[in-house]
Design a protein around this motif. Structure first.
Motif, PDB file in Angstrom:
ATOM      1  N   UNK A 159       0.833  -1.208   0.000  1.00  0.00           N
ATOM      2  CA  UNK A 159       0.000   0.000   0.000  1.00  0.00           C
ATOM      3  C   UNK A 159       0.868   1.259   0.000  1.00  0.00           C
ATOM      4  N   UNK A 160       1.951   1.241   0.771  1.00  0.00           N
ATOM      5  CA  UNK A 160       2.875   2.384   0.813  1.00  0.00           C
ATOM      6  C   UNK A 160       3.502   2.630  -0.566  1.00  0.00           C
ATOM      7  N   UNK A 161       3.825   1.558  -1.259  1.00  0.00           N
ATOM      8  CA  UNK A 161       4.436   1.684  -2.584  1.00  0.00           C
ATOM      9  C   UNK A 161       3.427   2.094  -3.655  1.00  0.00           C
ATOM     10  N   UNK A 162       2.167   1.821  -3.422  1.00  0.00           N
ATOM     11  CA  UNK A 162       1.097   2.240  -4.324  1.00  0.00           C
ATOM     12  C   UNK A 162       1.279   1.745  -5.747  1.00  0.00           C
ATOM     13  N   UNK A 163       1.319   2.692  -6.685  1.00  0.00           N
ATOM     14  CA  UNK A 163       1.427   2.350  -8.107  1.00  0.00           C
ATOM     15  C   UNK A 163       2.710   1.590  -8.434  1.00  0.00           C
ATOM     16  N   UNK A 164       3.781   1.842  -7.697  1.00  0.00           N
ATOM     17  CA  UNK A 164       5.029   1.101  -7.930  1.00  0.00           C
ATOM     18  C   UNK A 164       4.815  -0.381  -7.666  1.00  0.00           C
ATOM     19  N   UNK A 165       4.084  -0.712  -6.605  1.00  0.00           N
ATOM     20  CA  UNK A 165       3.799  -2.113  -6.290  1.00  0.00           C
ATOM     21  C   UNK A 165       2.922  -2.729  -7.372  1.00  0.00           C
ATOM     22  N   UNK A 166       1.896  -2.004  -7.802  1.00  0.00           N
ATOM     23  CA  UNK A 166       1.015  -2.512  -8.855  1.00  0.00           C
ATOM     24  C   UNK A 166       1.782  -2.744 -10.150  1.00  0.00           C
TER      25      UNK A 166
END
Length: 184
Positions: A159-166
């Motif tokens: 969740x903290x990484x947001x779009x980077x994680x996705x």
């Protein structure tokens, strides 16, 4: 049924002593560090592998501390100040895991400890420490609550990484499809 109830009690036990500021701090470290290395041996090697695999799904440069088996001294020497080392062990503690945490902190790495009590030798060098009970009728230390804690921590990092994680997850799925790895 008894093991499931005992694991639920252990989960309740770590939830009751969870420090939200420490959880937020660990989440930020794991999301923002250049490199993350995870170290656990014996029974905790499985937890270290799980953390490494899942964290590596949402960010780059995550590995077991001594994946090539060259030795922990060699592995620690490749880290820089600000990199993160996660240590994991519970009573009876593995001496080498405690030493890794101590040496990593002395070398400027940020240490996160996943352990069982405030008196654990993994705690003093750790910037953040999480205490997971393991009491059960299992013939060894119960790992169920440790896995639940790690899944929650991993979700917070994603969740903290947001779009980077996705984006990272999508890239992995694309490669899995291109390489025809999965069946069905």
């Amino acid at each position: 049924e008894r093991l499931a109830r005992e694991t639920a009690t252990n989960v309740d036990g770590f939830l009751g002593q969870l420090d939200s500021a420490s959880l937020k701090g660990a989440t930020a470290l794991l999301a923002g560090a250049r490199r993350v290395r995870v170290h656990g041996v014996r029974q905790f090697h499985s937890l270290a592998s799980f953390l490494t695999y899942c964290l590596g799904m949402v960010r780059s440069d995550v590995a077991l501390l001594d994946a090539p088996r060259l030795g922990v001294a060699e592995a620690l020497s490749q880290l820089e100040p600000g990199d993160v080392v996660i240590t994991a062990s519970c009573a009876p503690y593995t001496r080498s895991v405690a030493e890794v945490g101590r040496i990593a902190a002395a070398n400027g790495q940020k240490v996160i400890a996943i352990t069982d009590s405030r008196s654990s030798p993994l705690v003093p060098p750790a910037q953040h420490a999480f205490f997971i009970p393991h009491a059960s009728s299992f013939y060894s230390n119960s790992m169920g609550a440790y896995v639940v804690f790690c899944e929650a921590l991993l979700n917070l990092v994603a969740r903290e990484l947001g779009d980077k994680a996705l984006s990272s997850l999508a890239g992995r799925e694309r490669l899995i499809a291109e390489m025809n790895i999965e069946v069905g």
